[in-house]
Design a protein around this motif. Sequence first.
Motif, PDB file in Angstrom:
ATOM      1  N   UNK A 332       0.837  -1.201   0.000  1.00  0.00           N
ATOM      2  CA  UNK A 332       0.000   0.000   0.000  1.00  0.00           C
ATOM      3  C   UNK A 332       0.875   1.256   0.000  1.00  0.00           C
ATOM      4  N   UNK A 333       1.978   1.222   0.750  1.00  0.00           N
ATOM      5  CA  UNK A 333       2.866   2.375   0.797  1.00  0.00           C
ATOM      6  C   UNK A 333       3.454   2.682  -0.580  1.00  0.00           C
ATOM      7  N   UNK A 334       3.875   1.643  -1.299  1.00  0.00           N
ATOM      8  CA  UNK A 334       4.451   1.840  -2.629  1.00  0.00           C
ATOM      9  C   UNK A 334       3.399   2.350  -3.613  1.00  0.00           C
ATOM     10  N   UNK A 335       2.188   1.828  -3.507  1.00  0.00           N
ATOM     11  CA  UNK A 335       1.129   2.257  -4.428  1.00  0.00           C
ATOM     12  C   UNK A 335       0.682   3.695  -4.163  1.00  0.00           C
ATOM     13  N   UNK A 336       0.829   4.169  -2.916  1.00  0.00           N
ATOM     14  CA  UNK A 336       0.361   5.506  -2.554  1.00  0.00           C
ATOM     15  C   UNK A 336       1.462   6.554  -2.636  1.00  0.00           C
ATOM     16  N   UNK A 337       2.585   6.207  -3.260  1.00  0.00           N
ATOM     17  CA  UNK A 337       3.659   7.178  -3.405  1.00  0.00           C
ATOM     18  C   UNK A 337       4.460   7.425  -2.151  1.00  0.00           C
ATOM     19  N   UNK A 338       4.569   6.418  -1.300  1.00  0.00           N
ATOM     20  CA  UNK A 338       5.361   6.540  -0.081  1.00  0.00           C
ATOM     21  C   UNK A 338       4.579   6.972   1.144  1.00  0.00           C
ATOM     22  N   UNK A 339       3.268   7.153   1.020  1.00  0.00           N
ATOM     23  CA  UNK A 339       2.456   7.536   2.176  1.00  0.00           C
ATOM     24  C   UNK A 339       2.140   6.318   3.045  1.00  0.00           C
ATOM     25  N   UNK A 340       2.153   6.524   4.340  1.00  0.00           N
ATOM     26  CA  UNK A 340       1.831   5.444   5.275  1.00  0.00           C
ATOM     27  C   UNK A 340       0.327   5.468   5.550  1.00  0.00           C
ATOM     28  N   UNK A 341      -0.378   4.546   4.938  1.00  0.00           N
ATOM     29  CA  UNK A 341      -1.819   4.456   5.129  1.00  0.00           C
ATOM     30  C   UNK A 341      -2.202   3.305   6.052  1.00  0.00           C
ATOM     31  N   UNK A 342      -1.306   2.318   6.187  1.00  0.00           N
ATOM     32  CA  UNK A 342      -1.542   1.173   7.069  1.00  0.00           C
ATOM     33  C   UNK A 342      -0.315   0.955   7.944  1.00  0.00           C
TER      34      UNK A 342
END
Length: 461
Positions: A332-342
């Motif tokens: 999820x982090x890689x797909x969101x451009x480095x954002x921590x969502x989980x």
Amino acid sequence: MSFSTVVVLGLVLAVPTAKSLIKPMTGVHLKVSAYYEPPIFTFVKDVHNSSIIQYAGLYKDIMDWLSTSLNFTYSFVEVPANAVKTHGSLDSTLIDYLIRKEVDMISRLMTPRVDLLGIMDFTTPVTVTQFAFTQPFPKVEEDILASVKPFQKMVWLSIGVSFIAVILAMTFVVKKGSIEHYKNKTTAGISAELAMYGFLILLGQGGRLPSSRLSLRLIAGSWCLMAVVLGYGFSGTLISNITAPKYDPVINTYEDMANSKTMRITVARGSPFAQNMLNATSGVMGKLGNSLRQNPGDLILLLPRQMSGHLLTGCCAYLESKTIGDIIVRTVMLKSGGKCLLTTGKPVDYSELLSFGITKDFRYRSIIDKQLQLMRESGLFSFFRKKYVVEADKCNARQVLQPKKKPLALFDFASAFFVLGIGGILSLLVFFSEWMSIIYLRRGRVNHCRHPAVINTEELM
């Protein structure tokens, strides 16, 4: 026996026979289950006919090493996603393929279960896995009440009660002590002035007490000392509450999950966790089981790679192997451009041995067990694993987030309230001693006026 005979015999014994050079599984072909679960196991399909042209992943590396070291061949049998929905869970689907002899070995590591030993066997354990809650990354709290958070409710209540008690005690001393400054004021006016004095002291602004009476000074001094302790404790904790970022708590334990008011638990259908919770009737596990019974949709049929979308809704925390949780978080982090969502919480107090499932009475089980043991002891499994399972350290909420400073409890200020109590008692004792002494002196003067000295007139003549 001559020396030359001994040498020749030693050479004969040292040189392996042709039979010993033959690897134990030469000529054997195994069918192994394959499922798409990146990055643990992936495959590339031909765009024209959808046939699989390439496999990759952790289990592909393990099978390559086993086949090379034991000299057997193998082929993968794909397990389609729709079969998982039919059987209710991924493990059930893989076991069904094994029972029906469509495969000889399950390539996915799973937990050996007693109820399965009658229909299948397991290899020697390859690794031990821990479990943790995979959950939405904590959000910053909007804390408009940060100015009152440094103290617990009982501390605020005790301050209020003590403030009222001090003002009443000081008013009593002033009224009964006939202090000059307050002679022409009403009781309400005296109390209001003393309350303002006490409030200014509590705020650290200082104040003037127009009296030198020891009883009044004692209780006022006790209040000042307590105000100093409260002031330093409040300001020190207030700074951390205002400047440090505030986040929702991370779910680390079963108790955290059961007490959460914003998220529900979700587990894989058919997993040991699901069975334990559904069978429980009391305690924390019973509470979690009630949540699953009330929300049957939380018994997930999705593959681990499909869980990210479900978790991003913020509804649930997913209890699964920490390895799978780390994969979901990083993906999820890689797909969101480095954002921590989980993120994942701390490992819960539960772990499982993981093995490969094989057909019942598998002929080459002991041979494969020895190679798997060698792979584990040599660190080769850890080497393979690190190629595909990489933790997203920046999304580790336990390390990234600053812990909240706990509100100061009443116990932390026990000494301050004790000093205030002692000061109040001493003040009242001094006041009553002053009062008694004043009454005694007044009575002495009255008696002296009522019985004047008798003059002897004879002596005057």
